[in-house]
Design an enzyme around this catalytic site. Structure first.
Site, PDB file in Angstrom:
ATOM      1  N   HIS A 138       0.784  -1.248   0.000  1.00 58.57           N
ATOM      2  CA  HIS A 138       0.000   0.000   0.000  1.00 58.57           C
ATOM      3  C   HIS A 138       0.816   1.298   0.000  1.00 58.57           C
ATOM      4  CE1 HIS A 138      -3.178  -2.812   0.785  1.00 58.57           C
ATOM      5  NE2 HIS A 138      -4.065  -1.919   1.162  1.00 58.57           N
ATOM      6  N   HIS A 188      -3.596  -1.371  -4.366  1.00 57.65           N
ATOM      7  CA  HIS A 188      -4.832  -0.720  -3.921  1.00 57.65           C
ATOM      8  C   HIS A 188      -4.914   0.650  -4.590  1.00 57.65           C
ATOM      9  CE1 HIS A 188      -8.135   0.839  -1.692  1.00 57.65           C
ATOM     10  NE2 HIS A 188      -8.118  -0.104  -0.759  1.00 57.65           N
ATOM     11  N   HIS A 244     -11.836  -6.770  -5.357  1.00 56.19           N
ATOM     12  CA  HIS A 244     -12.042  -5.994  -4.141  1.00 56.19           C
ATOM     13  C   HIS A 244     -12.884  -4.756  -4.468  1.00 56.19           C
ATOM     14  CE1 HIS A 244     -10.918  -3.302  -0.791  1.00 56.19           C
ATOM     15  NE2 HIS A 244     -10.589  -4.402  -0.108  1.00 56.19           N
ATOM     16  N   GLU A 296     -13.372  -9.077   0.431  1.00 53.60           N
ATOM     17  CA  GLU A 296     -14.175  -7.841   0.401  1.00 53.60           C
ATOM     18  C   GLU A 296     -14.598  -7.529  -1.030  1.00 53.60           C
ATOM     19  OE1 GLU A 296     -12.274  -5.512   4.220  1.00 53.60           O
ATOM     20  OE2 GLU A 296     -11.425  -5.058   2.247  1.00 53.60           O
ATOM     21  N   CYS A 314     -16.689   2.121   2.922  1.00 61.91           N
ATOM     22  CA  CYS A 314     -15.789   2.755   1.948  1.00 61.91           C
ATOM     23  C   CYS A 314     -16.202   2.454   0.512  1.00 61.91           C
ATOM     24  CB  CYS A 314     -14.345   2.301   2.179  1.00 61.91           C
ATOM     25  SG  CYS A 314     -13.547   3.090   3.596  1.00 61.91           S
ATOM     26  N   CYS A 380     -10.334   2.474   8.041  1.00 62.24           N
ATOM     27  CA  CYS A 380     -10.463   3.309   6.845  1.00 62.24           C
ATOM     28  C   CYS A 380     -11.808   4.033   6.779  1.00 62.24           C
ATOM     29  CB  CYS A 380     -10.263   2.462   5.592  1.00 62.24           C
ATOM     30  SG  CYS A 380     -11.235   0.939   5.564  1.00 62.24           S
ATOM     31  N   CYS A 381     -12.874   3.386   7.280  1.00 59.06           N
ATOM     32  CA  CYS A 381     -14.218   3.923   7.078  1.00 59.06           C
ATOM     33  C   CYS A 381     -14.520   5.192   7.882  1.00 59.06           C
ATOM     34  CB  CYS A 381     -15.265   2.855   7.350  1.00 59.06           C
ATOM     35  SG  CYS A 381     -15.147   1.421   6.256  1.00 59.06           S
TER      36      CYS A 381
END
Length: 613
Positions: A138, A188, A244, A296, A314, A380-381
């Site tokens: 990432h 990502h 994803h 996910e 997200c 993250c959300c």
């Protein structure tokens, strides 16, 4: 001018947003934004501190000696928080918020390497790992969030300290990757959106070129070669959304940004092809995306389970972001329809009514065990919601060469510059609970332009409209009512009938066979145990009787009569004809889906039986 997405100079954009600073909201969405300011942003800052995310920057700069805290992508939570804080600060001028932002920016600055590199995970013994595992670790994703935060901070505060940090890192990345340099792309996606926005802010084409480079690197097997990482095919060869959910939607957003700047027809054709696949085969009625816990991921066509719906918050935000960019490109109301559907349902469900707790996963059915949390190990959300709700006023209006567009209905006062004329617009409405919107327009001196009013898809083309109490000639094009006239001091009243609808699924969504969900306007409803204690909502049969509307604390709830179906729960399977079912009449209450799980735990269902069987 302060924009989330600045298309003011984008050659392939039809629409340009109105500056965040020029729209003041005070209605339904305004309350969510105010809670974000008063509650979510301050409590998230405390959590960034208590969970070690800020200490990671202090560790990287040598100020403290301790182990790295949490996941390798934890820097992004800090960056998203900064982006959210940047959006709201000009309205608050809050000294404590200003102090916190500056302290965080100083920690980031001190953690940056002399060559511009900045990622607190890849320090000390992990320096040798930099840029060696783009698939999993990432780095580019973290960089993208830093750049987006920095652009937002510069646009909304006028300060360039964070922007200079991010630009220095972006230059490090452009010196590392590109044609004739290092190959690769992000496992990502996120960097693509960020680089395009940095290009829009600087007009330095190397950032746009690198965004396109990263898009074109997909399908070469450089980050796994699989669907999960969207690396199994070149982008323009994709025929379906896959992998994803958040990664796919962020990639689609970035690709749309690239199209808005370079007009690549192959990219645009791919975007439209993938939009059709998502909206007609793989999107939940809440606007949520992501069917599977495994990876996910999005799942196959019509694979839309309710209890096991992943529908990450997200991903709802990503769906909103992508459709916004497609709307800017086309002016087509179908994209605004998906934005609205997602916003009022699958996006707002991600945050509690008090602004303190969050969903990572948003199922459409539950037995009572799924509850919001104040934070997550993968967090993250929460800051993603904060940056979205903190800037939500940016999505109401746009301008084009022909006039002013209204995409969302929300009580607000706006000041809009159109061809060097200042136009004042005020909306008075209780939307989404009431379909009546009063729009006051003031143009001095009088000015001739077209007003584009979105006619929501859920209205089925039914509405009443007048100007200054008189009917007006109008036409509808791509979901927008076009009114062209010389505006001065005028009042438009438009009203959409808020009909209660029973919605059915495509037959291929097998789990929803013989079920309906209830919608009123843009809002999806559900049955929750706390409002229906006399029966199990999983056994509720709606029937065809009239559903009554009731206003409680300004919110429309629905009440009706139906049946509760019960059986011998000790027997799993029975021969047809021998099964013993009983039906009893019950009165039921439905609430907006985005408000569920704000009371005591218990079963919940969005899709409900609609007949005896």
């Amino acid at each position: 001018m302060a924009f989330v997405v600045d298309t003011s100079k984008s050659p392939y954009a039809l629409l340009t947003p109105v500056s965040l600073r020029d729209v003041k909201i005070s209605g339904f969405l305004g309350k969510y934004r105010q809670r974000t300011i008063d509650v979510s942003i301050p409590t998230q800052f405390e959590l960034l501190e208590s969970t070690g995310r800020l200490d990671n920057f202090r560790r990287a700069s040598g100020k403290i000696k301790k182990d790295f805290q949490g996941f390798f992508f934890n820097d992004t939570d800090v960056y998203k928080w900064l982006e959210a804080a940047s959006y709201v600060f000009p309205d608050t001028k809050d000294r404590n918020l200003d102090k916190n932002m500056k302290s965080v920016i100083n920690e980031i600055k001190d953690a940056q390497e002399p060559d511009g590199y900045l990622d607190t995970y890849f320090m000390f013994d992990k320096k040798t790992l930099r840029w060696t595992n783009l698939k999993d670790l990432h780095e580019l994703y973290c960089a993208g969030h830093l750049i987006q935060a920095a652009v937002a901070h510069k646009r909304n505060t006028g300060e360039e300290n964070l922007f200079n940090i991010a630009k220095k890192f972006a230059d490090n990345i452009t010196n590392t990757f590109g044609s004739g340099k290092k190959e690769g792309t992000s496992g990502h996606p996120e960097i693509e959106m960020a680089l395009v926005e940095l290009y829009r802010e600087t007009r330095d084409k190397k950032y746009l070129d690198l965004a396109k480079f990263f898009l074109d690197e997909r399908g070469k097997g450089l980050v796994g070669g699989d669907e999960y990482h969207i690396d199994h095919l070149p982008f323009t060869k994709l025929n379906e959304v896959t992998g994803h959910a958040v990664r796919m939607l962020y990639l689609l957003s970035g690709a749309t940004d690239i199209y808005l700047e370079n007009g690549d027809k192959a990219i645009f054709e791919t975007l439209n092809r993938l939009w059709n696949d998502l909206v007609f085969k793989k999107m939940y009625i809440t606007g949520g995306v992501g069917s599977r816990y495994e990876g996910e991921s999005i799942g196959q066509a019509y694979e839309l389970p309710n209890r096991r719906a992943y529908t990450e918050t997200c991903a709802a935000i990503g769906n909103f972001m992508w459709n916004w960019r497609m709307l800017l490109a086309t002016g087509d109301g179908k994209f605004a329809d998906v934005m609205e559907q997602t916003l009022y349902n699958g996006l707002l469900s991600g945050i509690s009514l008090d602004g303190k707790n969050y969903f990572y996963v948003n199922p459409l059915e539950d037995r009572g065990g799924h509850r919001r949390q104040p934070w997550y190990e993968v967090a993250c959300c929460p800051p993603n919601l904060a940056r979205t709700l903190g800037s939500i006023q940016n999505y109401i209006y746009t301008t084009s060469k022909d006039g002013i567009w209204i995409h969302l209905y929300e009580e607000n006062d706006a000041k809009i510059n159109l061809s060097d004329h200042e136009i004042l617009i005020s909306q008075k409405t209780k939307y989404p609970w009431d379909g009546k919107i009063k729009i006051e327009i003031s143009a001095k001196p009088p000015f001739d332009f077209t007003l584009f009013l979105r006619i929501p898809g859920w209205a089925d083309g039914k509405f009443d409209v007048d100007i200054n109490g008189k009917s007006v000639e109008h036409s509808i094009e791509k979901g927008y009512l076009k009114i062209k006239k010389t505006w001065q001091d005028d009042t438009i009243t438009i009203e959409f009938p808020m009909k209660v609808k029973r919605m059915k699924s495509n037959p291929f969504v097998r789990e929803n066979t013989d079920k309906v969900t209830i919608m009123r306007g843009p809002v999806v409803y559900c049955a929750e145990a706390c409002d229906n204690p006399a029966f199990d909502v999983w056994n509720l049969i709606i029937g065809n009787g009239k559903i009554q509307e009731k206003v409680e604390d300004g919110v429309v709830t629905l009440k009706g009569n139906g049946f509760a179906k019960t059986s011998n729960e000790e027997i799993l399977y029975q021969e047809k004809g021998k099964a013993k079912y009983t039906y009893r009449e019950v009165e039921f209450t439905l609430i907006p889906y985005h408000r569920w799980a704000n009371s005591e735990p218990g079963p919940m269902a969005v899709w409900l039986f609609d007949r005896k069987g």
